[in-house]
Design a protein around this motif. Sequence first.
Motif: not given
Length: 926
Positions: A298-302, A624-630, A703-708
């Motif tokens: 999120x910080x990098x995106x911001x 992968x961690x972001x792909x399966x982020x809970x 902040x819907x990181x996985x969906x994005x």
Amino acid sequence: MKLFVSEGNPQCLKVLCALEVTGVQCDVHYVNHEERVVPFLSRPALPALLLPSGRHLFSPNAICRYIFEVNGQESSDLCNQWLEWEATHLQPALAEALHMAVLQGKGSEVSQVLQGPLNFLDQSLNNGNTPYLIGEAVSVADVVLWAALCPVLSDSSLVLGKHKSVKAWFDHVAAMHSCQSAAQKVLQGKGLQGMKSYMQRQPAPQSSQCRDTQPCNSSPAECGEEEGERVVSEEDMNAAALKWSKGLNADPLSKEKQHPILPQEGKRNILVTSALPYVNNVPHLGNIIGCVLSADVFSRYGRLRGWNLLYVCGTDEYGTATENKAREEGMTPQQICDKYHVIHSSIYKWFQIDFDFFGRTTTEKQTEIAQDIFWRLHNHGFLVEDTVEQLRCENCQRFLADRFVEGTCPHCSYPEARGDQCDKCGRLINAVELREPQCKVCRQIPVIRSSKHLFLDLPKLETQLKQWLDTSTSTGHWTANAKQITRSWLRDGLKPRCITRDLQWGTPVPHPDFKEKVFYVWFDAPIGYLSITAKYTDKWEKWWKNPQQVELYNFMAKDNVPFHSVVFPCSLLGAQDNYTLVSHLVATEYLNYEDTKFSKSRGVGVFGDMAMDTDIPSDVWRFYLLYVRPEGQDSAFSWADMAMKNNSELLNNLGNFINRAAMFVTKFFEGCVPAVELQQEDKKLLALVGWELQQYIQLMDKVKIRDALKHILNISRHGNQYIQVNEPWKKIKGVGTERQRAGTVTGVSVNIACLLSVMLLPYMPTVSQTIRDQLHAPQSCVSTMLQGTGTFVCALKAGHRIGTVTPLFQKLETDQIEALKKRFGGQQYEDEPPKEKKTAQNAATVPAPAAPAAEVAMVNGVDPEKAKRLTQAVAEQGDKVRALKAQKAEKAVVTAEVAKLLDLKKQLALAEGKSPEPAPQKGKKK
């Protein structure tokens, strides 16, 4: 709360149903259709809910969701998706149907108008095999959809003969007295005619002939893959082509951050924190995704969005956990902190976590700020003294910190509840309330002893807290679990919370009557955010005492929520020093390891220092961690799934597209981007890519990181299909228009690759930089693409020379993954019997333990080990075939790979002792 409704308004039926079903107390006021109850709207908006804070809600679905949340029933992701479908798909069709039936007397045509939505609803209910939309209990989604359909489905002229599942569901909900009561209040027993007065005031709806009626049934991003091709209008295509032609911004964002970063007038000032990791443990993958990695993305995106953003974190170093670790390793607490702070720092550096400052809590600044807040609370009368009973381990000769006591929860009987909170029911616990308590260090039974302590008077601060929460949760991006957990604490009633402990390693309490005590870690630790910022800059108060200019984002796992949403805010509110409070509280659920928990002692799971030794790049781990982020529910790390996602999404989809696009430039056009002459097909692709970019930005803003992330992969899928259909490798061999066409396809594709490099930057920073280096992409592309709602422009103009192109990703081989799985699988099955255990989210039975190797012999031709290897091979080959088909690869290539797949399936059948004849294939939903 006051609810304003009007008779005959079908939208008001929804909110009255929600009130009746939940039993929430609310003053209901009936007004006429033209009444303007929301002062800042220029048009009537009913229903409308006036909140205690003076704010209004005037979206019917938002009101319903709010009412259910007040009742303690939080909306799940799937529930929210149904609400979105109702608003975007069902409502337009219903508006047309009601207009025809009520005003035009064309009731016989209603069935045709509603055919699409009812077909989908029927199919979904049939597939779900549950009485309600979400499961076994009625949800806000059931209430909203039932109320929306009630006026038309209650009319006897509309026959639901072929929609049997819809009929069964509708009748099931209608049988509830509360729903019938609400319908009577709105429709007055007149059915459709009870709506005539309301309908006459509504504009004529548009025709739904071209309406897409299929919603997503997993996530907003994933549904894009199920919907089929998106409809793109001529207007969309022309707008996309116009954006494309505008080119890059003249002034790129500065590459280097200028420290110290301080709030600026006229800028969006964002302060990001991630929960401070305990210093005494090496973080595992769940810790990393739950806190520091999510905050980093999120910080990098911001920063890409041009926000003025500061990201701070550090190690939480005080408390009993550190004392015990020091005793185990024969070191002082300070030496342990110094050792593990370095370990944490090196792990986060390897994972490319881009902190602006990574500090620690064992500093003089921590003592200074914590003690100042303490004295302010004391002087304002928000601290009380009390004598409490504590658990003391006589064997360890110490009072036990809450997290070093384990026992049975007195509320839900969960057998592994901690001394401060139960992970299953989420309720607060005093350690002495636990049944059958044990010291987690030595497993002895502790005894109860009395001690005098100081408490934060939470009940005295409750009114202030609720007023602040009402504003923060309604205007900020709080995750559903954060709101639910906070609401459950408030619903149970706040109680004074102890802020002191009988320990030695901690921030000393400055009060002379408590000089032998230290601050309790959950009073002290969140103050670490402030002291760490103060170590970063002596102007720290410009961030932390500036609520008018600063937005605060807290990232954490769900078990930390109450301390960030209740305890810490109360400390700051009570200090009365204009502190910045959290605006957006982002909490993940838990990440498990395969089908069990991470356990350092049992060698189960991947911990940060171990990931560094797997020869898998950190960017792949991040992906992968972001792909399966809970995000909405617990998820699990799986080696097989990681390999599949790497090989299909990264290698065959994303990497394949970017590599092909760049190689075409190198091979066919001598390394220079060719001229582009856009045709309708190209403009359509630009519009599709632009839409995916807009969805990415909307989701990342929330902040819907996985969906994005799914929208990045959708773009490369569009690109692969575009290349496959246009075949530039063939057209380049032609002359005139064919060569020009090959140039256009190549030029468009390599610019999409450039866009993907920017969108990937928050997720995979090294891969992003590698792509931009290979393309010699101008720095200004980074600052242009993510501005506003998204700007896909031609960044690589005709004549632009690219660099050397090399593959971005490598395949993860089956034997490599099997070896890693075995290495990190631990010895839990051989050393101890498995525990059958239920969690709050997942009550599934734990799979039976694997048999010892000696027992895995072939029986009746069955070879379990071989079957296991072949199962993985079949999955990978199947994924490869699907990817080739999606990319519309040449038929001969697909046929050859299908033959390999069939052969593997025959081998698998033999290894399992079955007939080698292929069984009918079953699809697996993800």
